[in-house]
Structure formats: structure tokens, C-alpha cells
Design a protein around this motif. Structure first.
Motif, PDB file in Angstrom:
ATOM      1  N   TYR A  63      -9.701   3.128  -7.458  1.00 55.47           N
ATOM      2  CA  TYR A  63      -9.645   4.032  -6.298  1.00 55.47           C
ATOM      3  C   TYR A  63      -8.212   4.134  -5.770  1.00 55.47           C
ATOM      4  CZ  TYR A  63     -10.575   5.722  -1.517  1.00 55.47           C
ATOM      5  OH  TYR A  63     -10.564   6.436  -0.350  1.00 55.47           O
ATOM      6  N   ASN A  64      -7.565   2.975  -5.575  1.00 61.04           N
ATOM      7  CA  ASN A  64      -6.239   2.936  -4.940  1.00 61.04           C
ATOM      8  C   ASN A  64      -5.154   3.623  -5.760  1.00 61.04           C
ATOM      9  OD1 ASN A  64      -7.176   1.616  -2.664  1.00 61.04           O
ATOM     10  ND2 ASN A  64      -6.803  -0.429  -3.534  1.00 61.04           N
ATOM     11  N   SER A  65      -5.320   3.647  -7.092  1.00 62.97           N
ATOM     12  CA  SER A  65      -4.326   4.363  -7.909  1.00 62.97           C
ATOM     13  C   SER A  65      -4.641   5.856  -7.964  1.00 62.97           C
ATOM     14  CB  SER A  65      -4.268   3.778  -9.319  1.00 62.97           C
ATOM     15  OG  SER A  65      -5.501   3.955  -9.960  1.00 62.97           O
ATOM     16  N   THR A  66      -5.931   6.187  -8.005  1.00 61.66           N
ATOM     17  CA  THR A  66      -6.310   7.604  -8.121  1.00 61.66           C
ATOM     18  C   THR A  66      -5.994   8.374  -6.842  1.00 61.66           C
ATOM     19  OG1 THR A  66      -8.084   6.952  -9.632  1.00 61.66           O
ATOM     20  CG2 THR A  66      -8.165   9.193  -8.783  1.00 61.66           C
ATOM     21  N   VAL A  67      -6.144   7.736  -5.679  1.00 61.36           N
ATOM     22  CA  VAL A  67      -5.856   8.471  -4.427  1.00 61.36           C
ATOM     23  C   VAL A  67      -4.388   8.907  -4.378  1.00 61.36           C
ATOM     24  CG1 VAL A  67      -7.735   7.507  -3.024  1.00 61.36           C
ATOM     25  CG2 VAL A  67      -5.511   6.335  -3.062  1.00 61.36           C
ATOM     26  N   ILE A  68      -3.503   8.162  -5.053  1.00 62.98           N
ATOM     27  CA  ILE A  68      -2.088   8.559  -5.106  1.00 62.98           C
ATOM     28  C   ILE A  68      -1.941   9.844  -5.920  1.00 62.98           C
ATOM     29  CG2 ILE A  68       0.232   7.883  -5.851  1.00 62.98           C
ATOM     30  CD1 ILE A  68      -0.622   4.935  -5.301  1.00 62.98           C
ATOM     31  N   ALA A  69      -2.650   9.926  -7.060  1.00 60.95           N
ATOM     32  CA  ALA A  69      -2.603  11.138  -7.882  1.00 60.95           C
ATOM     33  C   ALA A  69      -3.212  12.323  -7.135  1.00 60.95           C
ATOM     34  CB  ALA A  69      -3.330  10.906  -9.199  1.00 60.95           C
ATOM     35  N   GLU A  95      -2.194  17.327  -3.658  1.00 56.46           N
ATOM     36  CA  GLU A  95      -2.234  17.879  -2.298  1.00 56.46           C
ATOM     37  C   GLU A  95      -0.815  18.222  -1.827  1.00 56.46           C
ATOM     38  OE1 GLU A  95      -4.417  18.780   1.372  1.00 56.46           O
ATOM     39  OE2 GLU A  95      -4.734  18.881  -0.783  1.00 56.46           O
ATOM     40  N   ALA A  96       0.152  17.333  -2.137  1.00 58.14           N
ATOM     41  CA  ALA A  96       1.552  17.579  -1.758  1.00 58.14           C
ATOM     42  C   ALA A  96       2.097  18.824  -2.473  1.00 58.14           C
ATOM     43  CB  ALA A  96       2.398  16.354  -2.099  1.00 58.14           C
ATOM     44  N   ILE A  97       1.710  19.006  -3.728  1.00 56.32           N
ATOM     45  CA  ILE A  97       2.133  20.188  -4.493  1.00 56.32           C
ATOM     46  C   ILE A  97       1.572  21.454  -3.833  1.00 56.32           C
ATOM     47  CG2 ILE A  97       1.796  21.399  -6.701  1.00 56.32           C
ATOM     48  CD1 ILE A  97       1.806  18.437  -7.941  1.00 56.32           C
ATOM     49  N   ARG A  98       0.304  21.377  -3.434  1.00 55.48           N
ATOM     50  CA  ARG A  98      -0.363  22.532  -2.811  1.00 55.48           C
ATOM     51  C   ARG A  98       0.292  22.877  -1.477  1.00 55.48           C
ATOM     52  NH1 ARG A  98      -4.499  23.751   0.518  1.00 55.48           N
ATOM     53  NH2 ARG A  98      -4.904  21.608   1.136  1.00 55.48           N
ATOM     54  N   LEU A  99       0.616  21.842  -0.688  1.00 49.79           N
ATOM     55  CA  LEU A  99       1.169  22.052   0.656  1.00 49.79           C
ATOM     56  C   LEU A  99       2.690  22.201   0.650  1.00 49.79           C
ATOM     57  CD1 LEU A  99      -0.943  19.378   2.589  1.00 49.79           C
ATOM     58  CD2 LEU A  99      -1.303  21.857   2.595  1.00 49.79           C
ATOM     59  N   LYS A 100       3.323  21.843  -0.493  1.00 46.19           N
ATOM     60  CA  LYS A 100       4.791  21.868  -0.627  1.00 46.19           C
ATOM     61  C   LYS A 100       5.483  20.954   0.403  1.00 46.19           C
ATOM     62  CE  LYS A 100       5.425  26.414  -2.792  1.00 46.19           C
ATOM     63  NZ  LYS A 100       4.038  26.667  -3.218  1.00 46.19           N
ATOM     64  N   LYS A 101       4.838  19.807   0.679  1.00 48.24           N
ATOM     65  CA  LYS A 101       5.458  18.839   1.597  1.00 48.24           C
ATOM     66  C   LYS A 101       4.831  17.456   1.363  1.00 48.24           C
ATOM     67  CE  LYS A 101       2.341  19.465   5.527  1.00 48.24           C
ATOM     68  NZ  LYS A 101       2.214  19.809   6.939  1.00 48.24           N
ATOM     69  N   PRO A 102       5.490  16.376   1.808  1.00 49.26           N
ATOM     70  CA  PRO A 102       4.942  15.039   1.626  1.00 49.26           C
ATOM     71  C   PRO A 102       3.595  14.876   2.340  1.00 49.26           C
ATOM     72  CG  PRO A 102       7.258  14.915   2.237  1.00 49.26           C
ATOM     73  CD  PRO A 102       6.834  16.338   2.431  1.00 49.26           C
ATOM     74  N   VAL A 103       2.750  14.061   1.748  1.00 42.88           N
ATOM     75  CA  VAL A 103       1.399  13.809   2.285  1.00 42.88           C
ATOM     76  C   VAL A 103       1.266  12.331   2.640  1.00 42.88           C
ATOM     77  CG1 VAL A 103      -1.045  13.663   1.589  1.00 42.88           C
ATOM     78  CG2 VAL A 103       0.281  15.697   1.038  1.00 42.88           C
ATOM     79  N   SER A 104       0.746  12.055   3.827  1.00 44.78           N
ATOM     80  CA  SER A 104       0.510  10.663   4.226  1.00 44.78           C
ATOM     81  C   SER A 104      -0.829  10.191   3.705  1.00 44.78           C
ATOM     82  CB  SER A 104       0.543  10.546   5.754  1.00 44.78           C
ATOM     83  OG  SER A 104       1.843  10.811   6.225  1.00 44.78           O
ATOM     84  N   LEU A 105      -0.875   8.929   3.313  1.00 48.44           N
ATOM     85  CA  LEU A 105      -2.143   8.340   2.850  1.00 48.44           C
ATOM     86  C   LEU A 105      -2.749   7.527   3.985  1.00 48.44           C
ATOM     87  CD1 LEU A 105      -1.229   7.186  -0.753  1.00 48.44           C
ATOM     88  CD2 LEU A 105      -2.985   8.817  -0.138  1.00 48.44           C
ATOM     89  N   ARG A 131       0.845  -1.193   0.000  1.00 51.31           N
ATOM     90  CA  ARG A 131       0.000   0.000   0.000  1.00 51.31           C
ATOM     91  C   ARG A 131       0.878   1.240   0.000  1.00 51.31           C
ATOM     92  NH1 ARG A 131      -2.693   3.084   3.797  1.00 51.31           N
ATOM     93  NH2 ARG A 131      -1.404   2.249   5.465  1.00 51.31           N
ATOM     94  N   ALA A 132       0.538   2.225  -0.831  1.00 51.82           N
ATOM     95  CA  ALA A 132       1.260   3.499  -0.813  1.00 51.82           C
ATOM     96  C   ALA A 132       0.936   4.225   0.493  1.00 51.82           C
ATOM     97  CB  ALA A 132       0.854   4.352  -2.004  1.00 51.82           C
ATOM     98  N   VAL A 133       1.964   4.724   1.168  1.00 47.12           N
ATOM     99  CA  VAL A 133       1.731   5.378   2.463  1.00 47.12           C
ATOM    100  C   VAL A 133       2.128   6.849   2.476  1.00 47.12           C
ATOM    101  CG1 VAL A 133       1.794   3.288   3.880  1.00 47.12           C
ATOM    102  CG2 VAL A 133       3.942   4.475   3.360  1.00 47.12           C
ATOM    103  N   GLU A 134       2.998   7.257   1.529  1.00 48.83           N
ATOM    104  CA  GLU A 134       3.409   8.669   1.509  1.00 48.83           C
ATOM    105  C   GLU A 134       3.679   9.109   0.074  1.00 48.83           C
ATOM    106  OE1 GLU A 134       6.012  10.640   4.722  1.00 48.83           O
ATOM    107  OE2 GLU A 134       7.358  10.463   2.999  1.00 48.83           O
ATOM    108  N   VAL A 135       3.271  10.336  -0.231  1.00 51.94           N
ATOM    109  CA  VAL A 135       3.419  10.861  -1.596  1.00 51.94           C
ATOM    110  C   VAL A 135       3.995  12.267  -1.544  1.00 51.94           C
ATOM    111  CG1 VAL A 135       2.194  11.453  -3.747  1.00 51.94           C
ATOM    112  CG2 VAL A 135       1.379   9.535  -2.352  1.00 51.94           C
ATOM    113  N   TYR A 136       4.975  12.523  -2.408  1.00 53.40           N
ATOM    114  CA  TYR A 136       5.483  13.878  -2.601  1.00 53.40           C
ATOM    115  C   TYR A 136       5.530  14.130  -4.103  1.00 53.40           C
ATOM    116  CZ  TYR A 136       8.342  18.051  -2.686  1.00 53.40           C
ATOM    117  OH  TYR A 136       8.783  19.326  -2.927  1.00 53.40           O
ATOM    118  N   ALA A 137       5.222  15.341  -4.541  1.00 50.15           N
ATOM    119  CA  ALA A 137       5.234  15.622  -5.981  1.00 50.15           C
ATOM    120  C   ALA A 137       5.546  17.083  -6.245  1.00 50.15           C
ATOM    121  CB  ALA A 137       3.875  15.272  -6.591  1.00 50.15           C
ATOM    122  N   GLU A 138       6.067  17.322  -7.439  1.00 49.59           N
ATOM    123  CA  GLU A 138       6.229  18.685  -7.942  1.00 49.59           C
ATOM    124  C   GLU A 138       5.714  18.695  -9.366  1.00 49.59           C
ATOM    125  OE1 GLU A 138       9.647  20.907  -7.196  1.00 49.59           O
ATOM    126  OE2 GLU A 138       9.809  20.263  -5.097  1.00 49.59           O
TER     127      GLU A 138
END
Length: 327
Positions: free
Chosen positions: A306-312, A317-327, A190-197
Motif C-alpha cells: 500500500y505505502n509504495s503504491t500510494v506514491i505512484a 495525480e501530480a501529473i494531472r494537476l501539474k503541481k506537487p501533491v501532499s500525501l 514516510r513520503a509526504v510530497e510527490v511531484y512527477a512528469e
């Protein structure tokens, strides 16, 4: 022979064309019509396959289709899927499944409550080299997977894909879901953390056409994905799908579009690649229709969508917050 009656809803997404071609090859399928508010978009297919046309998809749902294939703009997936379920139609829905967690849960629940199947359109799962890689990893041939470097780049299609109200986002949502579905499936974690730019780097448009997504899985695997619309019109092929899967005891490299001939064309004025590999869209349709006929659970469920889309969604959300997001 019992024929599965299939209706097509919307040709907004390009997959609809290859799905229609695959369905038309099957003697056990009866195409019952195409619904699309834009008649011009579907006119060639109505003519070619001599199919009834519906300006309103609800008219098609009121008919005797067993199954509908939804290839609409992303923002319409939820409403169309829920209504199809209420009409007791099985659904194959284009990716991303929905544009929020809430609407995807409603889609899944509507199908469960009405006793119909919901399959998410992820044809990449049928690529033979992807299946072979998964089997090798399952056998432990490269040890424990520690990291994956992936690319899913494409050209900018434009149109509604660039309209956030219809698409939910740009390149990042368009291309992240495919690779994340494969990795959710291959890694069985399971994906647990996501960061993106992300940014608009290539086309001067008001939506992300470049995205880098980093994902941490529960089992410790780290993923880096380039999900961009970075291929120009002059590039010989419109998209790519590569994965370098790094294990403690070996590496598996996948390049889906390596199965090509190079064509140097006077007519187009530039080089082109002619793809000769397996038709993944046809394989997805074959599997979907087989599952419906046999009453077997579909291979790629609404939960998978669902499980793939929540990562996107977490990436945005990570881009908006400028920090990693926990799932």
C-alpha cells in the motif's frame, strides 16, 4: 515433513515463471495447480511440472491449497486476493498491490479478518547489495541521508501492460513501486510530497513510457527517480536498478545489474549481458514459505505494498494537476 500446498493464479506477470521454478526446487512445497483463463500461456508449465490446470481460479481456491501466488493483471489483484482470503488462503500478490487506496485497504482488511497473511511481491528487498546498504545506513556510516538519485528503467513489455484498464498506468506505476518500497524500508520514514512528469517518448503508445518522480520524505530526504520503459530491444539487458544514496558523511552507490558477463552473440546479432548474481525471486519465495511454515509475520506486508503504491498514485495525480501533491 509437512508440505506447504501452493497454487499459482495467473501467469500474466513474468514473475510467475521464476516463482514456479523456485517452488519446484523445494522438497517442503507441493504444487497443487495453475489457474489461468489463458491455457496456452501456462501449457508449457502444466506439461513440465505435471500440474492440474484450472480455467477458473475459483476452482483452485475451492481446493486444499494453503497458499496462493497471484501474478495476474494489476486490475485483478484485489478481487482475487479478497476471494483467496475468504477461502482462508495465504496470499503472495504481485506488485502494485492494487490500483486505488480503497481496493488495497479492502485487500488488507480481508486478509486480517480471515486470519491469513498477505505478502507483496518485492524481490528487490533480497538483493544482497541493497541489504548491505541498508545496514550501513542503519549504522550511521554515511550520516543522515539527504538525497537519493535512482533509476528503474526497463523495456516495454507490451500486451496488457499498455492497457490502462488492466494495468492502471504505464511505466510510472510499473517501476515506481519497486524503488519506493526499498526507500520506505531503508529510510524508515514516510513520503509526504510527490511531484512527477510523464510522457510517451519512446514507443509512440497511448500510455506513459517515460516518467520522472520526485518524492519528499518526512525526515527531509529528497528522491529523484527515472521510471521509464526506455530500454530498446537491442539493449543488452532488459532493465536496471540503480541508487545513489547521498548522506552528510558519504555516498553509497548501488547498481544491481553490474553482476554480468558480456556475451557477443552471432546468433542474436548483438551484445548481451548474462546475469550471474543472486536469484532474488528465489530468495523471496524461500522467505515467504519459511514465514508461512513457522507462522511468522511475512517480511513485506500488504501495508508495505500500500505505502509504495500510494506514491505512484500520487505521482499520476501530480501529473494531472501539474503541481506537487501532499500525501
Amino acid at each position: 515433513m509437512h508440505k506447504v500446498k501452493v497454487g499459482m493464479i495467473s501467469f500474466a506477470h513474468l514473475h510467475a515463471v521464476s516463482y514456479l521454478q523456485a517452488l519446484a526446487l523445494r522438497p517442503d512445497v507441493e504444487l497443487v495447480g495453475i489457474a489461468d483463463e489463458n491455457r496456452e500461456r501456462v501449457e508449457p508449465f502444466i506439461q513440465q511440472y505435471q500440474l492440474p490446470y484450472f480455467a477458473d481460479y475459483r476452482e483452485l481456491l475451492a481446493g486444499d491449497a494453503d497458499v496462493v501466488i497471484i501474478s495476474s493483471e494489476n486490475s485483478k489483484h484485489a478481487q482475487m486476493t479478497i476471494e483467496a482470503a475468504q477461502h482462508k488462503k495465504h496470499v503472495l500478490c504481485e506488485k502494485p498491490l492494487g490500483l486505488s487506496r480503497e481496493e488495497m485497504r479492502r485487500m488488507i482488511e480481508a486478509c486480517e479478518e480471515n486470519g491469513v497473511q498477505l505478502m507483496t511481491s518485492f524481490p528487490n528487498r533480497y538483493i544482497p547489495m541493497v541489504i548491505a546498504a541498508k545496514e550501513a545506513i542503519d549504522r550511521g556510516e554515511i550520516g543522515r541521508v539527504v538525497a537519493v538519485k535512482a533509476t528503474n528503467k526497463g523495456e516495454m513489455i507490451g500486451g496488457w501492460f499498455n492497457d490502462r484498464t488492466l494495468s492502471g498506468g504505464g511505466a510510472l506505476i510499473d517501476h515506481t513501486v519497486h524503488v519506493m518500497d526499498l526507500l520506505n524500508w531503508i529510510l524508515r520514514s514516510r513520503a509526504v510530497e510527490v511531484y512527477a512528469e510523464s510522457g510517451s517518448l519512446f514507443h509512440g503508445i497511448d500510455i506513459d513510457d517515460a516518467g520522472m518522480v520526485h518524492v519528499k520524505y518526512e525526515n527531509g530526504t529528497i528522491v529523484a527517480l527515472d521510471a521509464s520503459w526506455s530500454r530498446t530491444h537491442a539493449f543488452p539487458y532488459k532493465r536496471d536498478l540503480t541508487m545513489e544514496i547521498i548522506g552528510t558523511e558519504g555516498v553509497i552507490s548501488i547498481d544491481y545489474f553490474a553482476q554480468i558477463n558480456e556475451v557477443f552473440s552471432e546468433a542474436t546479432g548483438h551484445a548481451e549481458w548474462s546475469y550471474w548474481g543472486d536469484n532474488k525471486d528465489e530468495m523471496l519465495i524461500d522467505d515467504f514459505i519459511h514465514c508461512i511454515k513457522e507462522g511468522k509475520p511475512v517480511s513485506i506486508t500488504g501495508e508495505d505494498g500500500y505505502n509504495s503504491t500510494v506514491i505512484a498514485l500520487a505521482a499520476y495525480e501530480a501529473i494531472r494537476l501539474k503541481k506537487p501533491v501532499s500525501l
